[in-house]
Enzyme design. Sequence first.
Site, PDB file in Angstrom:
ATOM      1  N   GLU A   1       0.879  -1.178   0.000  1.00  0.00           N
ATOM      2  CA  GLU A   1       0.000   0.000   0.000  1.00  0.00           C
ATOM      3  C   GLU A   1       0.911   1.221   0.000  1.00  0.00           C
ATOM      4  OE1 GLU A   1      -3.423   0.210   0.093  1.00  0.00           O
ATOM      5  OE2 GLU A   1      -3.666  -1.957   0.005  1.00  0.00           O
TER       6      GLU A   1
ATOM      7  N   CYS B   1      -2.025   9.422   1.972  1.00  0.00           N
ATOM      8  CA  CYS B   1      -1.746   8.752   0.689  1.00  0.00           C
ATOM      9  C   CYS B   1      -2.779   9.079  -0.379  1.00  0.00           C
ATOM     10  CB  CYS B   1      -1.657   7.244   0.896  1.00  0.00           C
ATOM     11  SG  CYS B   1      -3.138   6.526   1.601  1.00  0.00           S
TER      12      CYS B   1
HETATM   13  P1  NAP Z   1       8.200   4.840   5.080  1.00  0.00           P
HETATM   14  O1  NAP Z   1       9.330   5.742   5.368  1.00  0.00           O
HETATM   15  O2  NAP Z   1       8.235   4.047   3.833  1.00  0.00           O
HETATM   16  O3  NAP Z   1       8.041   3.902   6.364  1.00  0.00           O
HETATM   17  C1  NAP Z   1       6.993   2.989   6.476  1.00  0.00           C
HETATM   18  C2  NAP Z   1       7.410   1.860   7.392  1.00  0.00           C
HETATM   19  O4  NAP Z   1       8.425   1.088   6.765  1.00  0.00           O
HETATM   20  C3  NAP Z   1       8.000   2.320   8.724  1.00  0.00           C
HETATM   21  O5  NAP Z   1       7.573   1.446   9.750  1.00  0.00           O
HETATM   22  C4  NAP Z   1       9.488   2.181   8.475  1.00  0.00           C
HETATM   23  O6  NAP Z   1      10.236   2.042   9.658  1.00  0.00           O
HETATM   24  C5  NAP Z   1       9.524   0.922   7.650  1.00  0.00           C
HETATM   25  N1  NAP Z   1      10.730   0.722   6.833  1.00  0.00           N
HETATM   26  C6  NAP Z   1      11.551   1.650   6.315  1.00  0.00           C
HETATM   27  N2  NAP Z   1      12.523   1.062   5.583  1.00  0.00           N
HETATM   28  C7  NAP Z   1      12.306  -0.282   5.642  1.00  0.00           C
HETATM   29  C8  NAP Z   1      12.955  -1.425   5.091  1.00  0.00           C
HETATM   30  N3  NAP Z   1      14.030  -1.316   4.310  1.00  0.00           N
HETATM   31  N4  NAP Z   1      12.455  -2.640   5.366  1.00  0.00           N
HETATM   32  C9  NAP Z   1      11.354  -2.772   6.138  1.00  0.00           C
HETATM   33  N5  NAP Z   1      10.713  -1.722   6.687  1.00  0.00           N
HETATM   34  C10 NAP Z   1      11.167  -0.485   6.430  1.00  0.00           C
HETATM   35  O7  NAP Z   1       6.817   5.655   5.024  1.00  0.00           O
HETATM   36  P2  NAP Z   1       6.281   6.765   5.986  1.00  0.00           P
HETATM   37  O8  NAP Z   1       7.084   8.022   5.780  1.00  0.00           O
HETATM   38  O9  NAP Z   1       6.092   6.263   7.368  1.00  0.00           O
HETATM   39  O10 NAP Z   1       4.818   6.965   5.353  1.00  0.00           O
HETATM   40  C11 NAP Z   1       4.574   7.738   4.248  1.00  0.00           C
HETATM   41  C12 NAP Z   1       4.328   6.933   3.000  1.00  0.00           C
HETATM   42  O11 NAP Z   1       3.336   5.938   3.232  1.00  0.00           O
HETATM   43  C13 NAP Z   1       3.766   7.812   1.891  1.00  0.00           C
HETATM   44  O12 NAP Z   1       4.380   7.485   0.663  1.00  0.00           O
HETATM   45  C14 NAP Z   1       2.302   7.445   1.886  1.00  0.00           C
HETATM   46  O13 NAP Z   1       1.639   7.695   0.659  1.00  0.00           O
HETATM   47  C15 NAP Z   1       2.350   5.995   2.201  1.00  0.00           C
HETATM   48  N6  NAP Z   1       1.047   5.532   2.701  1.00  0.00           N
HETATM   49  C16 NAP Z   1       0.305   4.683   1.932  1.00  0.00           C
HETATM   50  C17 NAP Z   1      -0.956   4.283   2.365  1.00  0.00           C
HETATM   51  C18 NAP Z   1      -1.811   3.350   1.565  1.00  0.00           C
HETATM   52  O14 NAP Z   1      -2.704   2.740   2.153  1.00  0.00           O
HETATM   53  N7  NAP Z   1      -1.601   3.210   0.271  1.00  0.00           N
HETATM   54  C19 NAP Z   1      -1.431   4.729   3.591  1.00  0.00           C
HETATM   55  C20 NAP Z   1      -0.637   5.591   4.339  1.00  0.00           C
HETATM   56  C21 NAP Z   1       0.602   5.981   3.895  1.00  0.00           C
HETATM   57  P3  NAP Z   1      10.897   3.338  10.361  1.00  0.00           P
HETATM   58  O15 NAP Z   1       9.766   4.182  10.786  1.00  0.00           O
HETATM   59  O16 NAP Z   1      11.662   2.757  11.481  1.00  0.00           O
HETATM   60  O17 NAP Z   1      11.764   3.995   9.330  1.00  0.00           O
END
Ligand code: NAP
Length: 472
Positions: A245, A279
């Site tokens: 997602e 998102c």
């Molecule tokens: P993110 O930086 O991608 O982090 C999301 C999660 O992934 C966090 O728990 C993060 O941990 C973890 N993570 C980071 N690198 C990883 C890796 N290499 N392996 C496994 N896990 C890893 O995203 P965010 O800044 O929290 O959220 C924003 C993004 O989420 C936006 O692009 C938004 O559009 C998207 N989003 C999508 C939806 C949907 O339903 N489509 C809903 C909400 C948000 P850490 O926090 O420890 O870095």
Amino acid sequence: MKMLIGGKWITANETINVIDPFDNSLIDVIPKATEKDAMDAIESAKRGFEIARKLTVFERYSILQKTAEYVEKNKEDFAVTIAREGSKTIKEARKEANRCVNTLRVSAEEAKRLLGETIPFDSFPGGESKLGYFYRQPIGIVLAITPFNDPLNLVAHKLGPAIAAGNSVILKPATVTPLSALKLAEAFIASGLPAECLQVITGNGSEIGPVLVRDERIRMVSFTGGYDAGKEITKTAGIKKIGMELGSNSPVIVWNDVDVDYAVDSCVSGAFWAAGQNCIGVQRIYIHKKIYNEFRDKFIARTVKYKIGNKMQEDCDMGPMITEKEAERVEKWVKEAVGLGANCLCGGKRKGAIMEPTVLDNVPENATIHKEEVFGPAVNLYQIEGMDEAIEKANSLPFGLHAAVFCNNINLAMKAAYGLDCGGVIVNDSTDYRLDSMPFGGIKNSGLGREGIKFSLQEMTEPKMVCINVMN
Ligand code: NAP
């Protein structure tokens, strides 16, 4: 708070501070998990799966209903936690807590609707003596990785269906907003979930994430987050199911026959909800030339009235971004666009983590704020003349989560509904609409698979076939 591994709430040698992004005050500290903690979580989840798969549907249903009741009773506490650790205003946080109750209730209900089918074996010669059916079996250990922007309800969207299906779960919440997730885990345990069915591991995603993602004992990675982390996960996961997602830069088309005030109100809310960290937040608005000036002027007038700042105040419309670094990024993208010829119609300034709600027009196609997901309080206005042109422009970027069209001509609205390349089209409301039980997810770089409880349950289970040769 502590993390939940092996049925116990535990600490770690190293800790991470959880900070309120509005005033940088310390809210709590959480453990920084190590690789050993990740391994312990997997071992415990394995034992947890043996327990979870044997829970009857009624037991799963009851646990989920009780968890929903727990969250409902403690709604204000959950809302304050969401608002303090993240970006949301207290009003926005209350809505999220309410939605979480609904997500858990629907998960309980859907546990009872996880059905199979009988198969007509006599539909091909040789099958006459066979009869059989399939049912859906739990997939196993689900690794749920969640982002910061909906720190409670997006966690419920993973835990609810995973538990309804009879799986065990390892949850890795976002490091900046782990407290809502830990409190939800408390709610599950208090409601009777056997403790080893759920692990919540806190720590740096890029360090412990790959350790968990690559492990063969984990059968599904259900990820919600950004494209970059999502891509890393797909590279590391190996043979296991993946749910992605991801983000978008949602387009909205506003046709020339609409109630402009209504469309403006809806788009302003869609653009600046959760300080644009959403998102399905509105990012690109394609407005018919005939109403462009009226829409633009009303949009600016509505935006400049936004009350920004202290998210705990009841009259606050928009809080800070999640970190100052993120606000700096959005400010930089706005400046880059202006340098390339865009007009900044309002906003554009930043103070600490607070970025003003910003409206741009004349944004060139090579500007980052046009091409990428802004994930912040900035929105671009564009003029269009024809519906085909609007659809083509809306589809021109490699994202496809939600799109929206405001239009009173049913034929043109349906043309847009079919023509827009994305997972969901909202007609006569902004892209920022989601019912928690609808299928939700994206195409192109916005994701893979669908959430929305019933649909997550399909992703988190596998058909198991039983074929009986009747020996007469
Ligand atoms: P993110 O930086 O991608 O982090 C999301 C999660 O992934 C966090 O728990 C993060 O941990 C973890 N993570 C980071 N690198 C990883 C890796 N290499 N392996 C496994 N896990 C890893 O995203 P965010 O800044 O929290 O959220 C924003 C993004 O989420 C936006 O692009 C938004 O559009 C998207 N989003 C999508 C939806 C949907 O339903 N489509 C809903 C909400 C948000 P850490 O926090 O420890 O870095």
